[in-house]
Design a protein around this motif. Structure first.
Motif, mmCIF file in Angstrom:
data_model
loop_
_atom_site.group_PDB
_atom_site.id
_atom_site.type_symbol
_atom_site.label_atom_id
_atom_site.label_comp_id
_atom_site.label_asym_id
_atom_site.label_seq_id
_atom_site.Cartn_x
_atom_site.Cartn_y
_atom_site.Cartn_z
ATOM 1 N N GLY A 170 0.833 -1.204 0.000
ATOM 2 C CA GLY A 170 0.000 0.000 0.000
ATOM 3 C C GLY A 170 0.859 1.241 0.000
ATOM 4 O O GLY A 170 2.039 1.205 0.360
ATOM 5 N N GLU A 171 0.226 2.348 -0.379
ATOM 6 C CA GLU A 171 0.930 3.620 -0.446
ATOM 7 C C GLU A 171 1.432 4.029 0.935
ATOM 8 O O GLU A 171 0.946 3.542 1.951
ATOM 9 C CB GLU A 171 -0.021 4.706 -0.949
ATOM 10 N N SER A 172 2.334 4.965 0.934
ATOM 11 C CA SER A 172 2.867 5.477 2.177
ATOM 12 C C SER A 172 1.746 6.064 3.037
ATOM 13 O O SER A 172 0.866 6.747 2.530
ATOM 14 C CB SER A 172 3.899 6.548 1.828
ATOM 15 N N GLY A 173 1.794 5.735 4.322
ATOM 16 C CA GLY A 173 0.823 6.302 5.254
ATOM 17 C C GLY A 173 -0.546 5.650 5.223
ATOM 18 O O GLY A 173 -1.485 6.129 5.849
ATOM 19 N N SER A 174 -0.667 4.517 4.523
ATOM 20 C CA SER A 174 -1.996 3.921 4.379
ATOM 21 C C SER A 174 -2.349 2.984 5.538
ATOM 22 O O SER A 174 -3.496 2.571 5.661
ATOM 23 C CB SER A 174 -2.097 3.174 3.042
ATOM 24 N N GLY A 175 -1.373 2.629 6.371
ATOM 25 C CA GLY A 175 -1.696 1.825 7.552
ATOM 26 C C GLY A 175 -1.054 0.445 7.551
ATOM 27 O O GLY A 175 -1.494 -0.448 8.272
ATOM 28 N N LYS A 176 0.009 0.259 6.764
ATOM 29 C CA LYS A 176 0.610 -1.076 6.650
ATOM 30 C C LYS A 176 1.190 -1.568 7.970
ATOM 31 O O LYS A 176 0.996 -2.715 8.353
ATOM 32 C CB LYS A 176 1.714 -1.056 5.570
ATOM 33 N N GLU A 177 1.873 -0.670 8.647
ATOM 34 C CA GLU A 177 2.504 -1.099 9.897
ATOM 35 C C GLU A 177 1.451 -1.453 10.953
ATOM 36 O O GLU A 177 1.593 -2.428 11.701
ATOM 37 C CB GLU A 177 3.424 0.003 10.416
ATOM 38 N N LEU A 178 0.397 -0.655 10.984
ATOM 39 C CA LEU A 178 -0.683 -0.919 11.935
ATOM 40 C C LEU A 178 -1.262 -2.318 11.702
ATOM 41 O O LEU A 178 -1.568 -3.047 12.646
ATOM 42 C CB LEU A 178 -1.761 0.146 11.721
ATOM 43 N N ILE A 179 -1.386 -2.686 10.445
ATOM 44 C CA ILE A 179 -1.924 -4.005 10.100
ATOM 45 C C ILE A 179 -0.966 -5.101 10.564
ATOM 46 O O ILE A 179 -1.376 -6.100 11.154
ATOM 47 C CB ILE A 179 -2.188 -4.086 8.582
ATOM 48 N N ALA A 180 0.325 -4.899 10.326
ATOM 49 C CA ALA A 180 1.309 -5.896 10.745
ATOM 50 C C ALA A 180 1.233 -6.086 12.267
ATOM 51 O O ALA A 180 1.246 -7.207 12.773
ATOM 52 C CB ALA A 180 2.716 -5.456 10.326
ATOM 53 N N ARG A 181 1.112 -4.984 12.984
ATOM 54 C CA ARG A 181 1.040 -5.072 14.450
ATOM 55 C C ARG A 181 -0.241 -5.778 14.898
ATOM 56 O O ARG A 181 -0.237 -6.526 15.869
ATOM 57 C CB ARG A 181 1.136 -3.681 15.081
#
Ligand SMILES: Nc1ncnc2c1ncn2[C@@H]1O[C@H](COP(=O)(O)OP(=O)(O)OP(=O)(O)O)[C@@H](O)[C@H]1O
Ligand SMILES: [Mg+2]
Length: 458
Positions: A170-181
């Motif tokens: 996903g684009e930058s700032g779209s929430g990828k890290e939040l999903i991984a967590r």
């Protein structure tokens, strides 16, 4: 409409034996069960009895399980559906998960696994329709109930209990890290470490040592033994962020570790077994990187067992007001300020902005507003003012006071005007450009210059 009965399960399967077996297992497991042999009958029974969950065969005489799922999505979204897949229909089961199935099991159906999967499917979902996310935000801080976000929640819940590798795109700032967590936090590894490695932030010559550690003296500057992130993440989860930026040589090493499950620190010939679940994220298009020869296809397939595509915020605008309210609340709390509300016009206006920086941009804007706005309600005007505070890159030759003033005045006017036209055109760059009589690319460049809808870094 009959109220949902917590213990009634509908079995839809055309195979008489499977149907009878499933019903018997369910009854033994303490459920009530009804059954249907085809799509039409299944939907009829569903509407009449509103079961708490559905056990669904994929190949039916008058259609497919996907048809049923789609109908249920319309009629009763959020209903737990466990798909029963036969030999050779695993890809159909995956498709069913994408369309909204809660989980799947494979035939032959065994009592234990059926009851286990069903129980899990029936547990109130994290982000199900009943969860009150109006006030609290979702668990793990995830907000948004657009269809794409709901699909993402389902994928998170599906991936979490497994050790399956997930690639989050996903684009930058779209929430990828939040999903991984969230995947980690919901997984059996939740009490174990979650370790992050940002592949873009580490020089390529150091990445191997970051991943696998090194021995003292392995290279200049290696003054002591050091553990790598794989070892730190042992029994937990390793999150490889910006995977697309990993050098080819590091990719080769990573591939070997994923294949063999052992690491060997730089400068050592020993190998150490590690038990690590790997999640990865990228804002690059990896298939394109593969085509350019910048990414290894074999590594891609190893890491991409399940893909979660996070759509940009501008394609799920219905999430904007809820996200905005969520960030306002958070920022007020963090700053010890009384809670603020978003006025209706402001919320509507935000929904129309282009959000190039996605959720992060929205979050930053709300944080600025909490500090800027003295009153309780954040209005449309204040949002516009805050947007103008985005750091706008100034051209060369700054510092001449007279021209700076003129330029500033003009920029202010242009910003105001463009933001208003954008809002009037529901964020459509094409229509706004037409209104303003300029090319779309020009408008885009202008917006960037003026800091409209452009992410500020955090
Ligand atoms: N659905 C959401 N609900 C609530 N907050 C969100 C959501 N998505 C993203 N955020 C917030 O937006 C910010 C950016 O999200 P995150 O860091 O996960 O994005 P990212 O895709 O990893 O970005 P980058 O590519 O820049 O690393 C974070 O503060 C995160 O908490
Ligand atoms: Mg990130």
């Amino acid at each position: 409409m009959v109220a949902a009965d917590k213990s009634l399960i509908l079995v839809i399967d055309d195979d008489d034996i499977v149907r009878a077996t499933s019903v018997a297992i369910l009854k033994k497991g303490g459920y009530q069960a009804v059954d249907a042999a085809n799509v039409a009958e299944g939907l009829r029974v569903f509407s009449r009895l509103r079961p708490a969950g559905v056990l669904l065969d994929l190949r039916l005489p008058d259609g497919t399980g996907i048809d049923v799922l789609q109908a249920l999505q319309r009629e009763a979204p959020g209903t737990p559906v466990v798909v029963v897949s036969g030999v050779g229909t695993v890809s159909e089961a995956v498709e069913a998960m994408r369309v909204g199935a809660t989980d799947f099991i494979e035939k032959p159906v065994e009592a234990d696994s059926l009851l286990r999967v069903l129980e899990r499917a029936l547990r109130p979902t994290l982000f199900g329709p009943e969860t009150d996310r109006e006030t609290d935000g979702g668990r793990f801080g995830m907000v948004g109930r657009s269809d794409p976000m709901r699909r993402i929640y389902q994928l998170i819940e599906m991936a979490a209990p497994t050790k399956c590798r997930v690639l989050i795109c996903g684009e930058s700032g779209s929430g990828k890290e939040l999903i991984a967590r969230a995947i980690h936090a919901l997984s059996p590894r939740r009490a174990r470490p979650f370790v992050e490695l940002n592949c873009a932030a580490i020089p390529s010559e150091l990445i191997e040592s970051e991943m696998f550690g090194h021995l003292r003296g392995a290279f200049t500057g290696a003054t002591a033994d050091r553990k790598g992130r794989f070892e730190t993440a042992h029994t937990g989860t390793l999150f490889l962020d910006e995977l697309g930026d990993m050098s080819l040589s590091a990719q080769a090493k990573l591939l070997r570790v994923l294949q063999e499950g052992v690491i060997s620190p730089v400068g050592s010939s020993d190998t150490r077994a590690v038990d690590v679940r790997v999640l990865a994220a990228t804002s690059k298009n990896i298939p394109e990187e593969i085509a350019r020869g910048a990414f290894r296809e074999d590594l891609y397939h190893r890491l991409n067992v399940l893909t979660i595509n996070v759509p940009p915020l501008r394609t799920r605008r219905q999430d904007v007001p809820e996200l905005a309210a969520h960030f306002l609340r958070l920022a007020s709390l963090e700053n010890g300020l009384p809670p603020k509300r978003l006025g209706p016009r402001a919320a509507d206006f935000l929904g129309h902005l282009p959000w190039k920086g996605n959720v992060r941009e929205l979050r930053n804007l709300m944080e600025r507003l909490v500090v800027m706005v003295p009153g309780e309600t954040v209005g449309h005007r204040e949002v516009m003012e805050a947007l103008q505070m985005n750091p706008a890159p100034q051209g060369a030759g700054d510092g001449v006071p007279q021209t700076a003033t003129l330029r500033e005045a003009r920029a202010r006017f242009e910003r105001n005007y463009i933001v208003e036209r954008l809002a009037a055109n529901e964020g459509s760059l094409m229509r706004t450009a037409r209104d303003l009589g300029i090319e779309r690319t020009n408008l885009y460049r202008k917006m960037k210059q003026l800091g409209i809808g452009i992410a500020s870094e955090d």
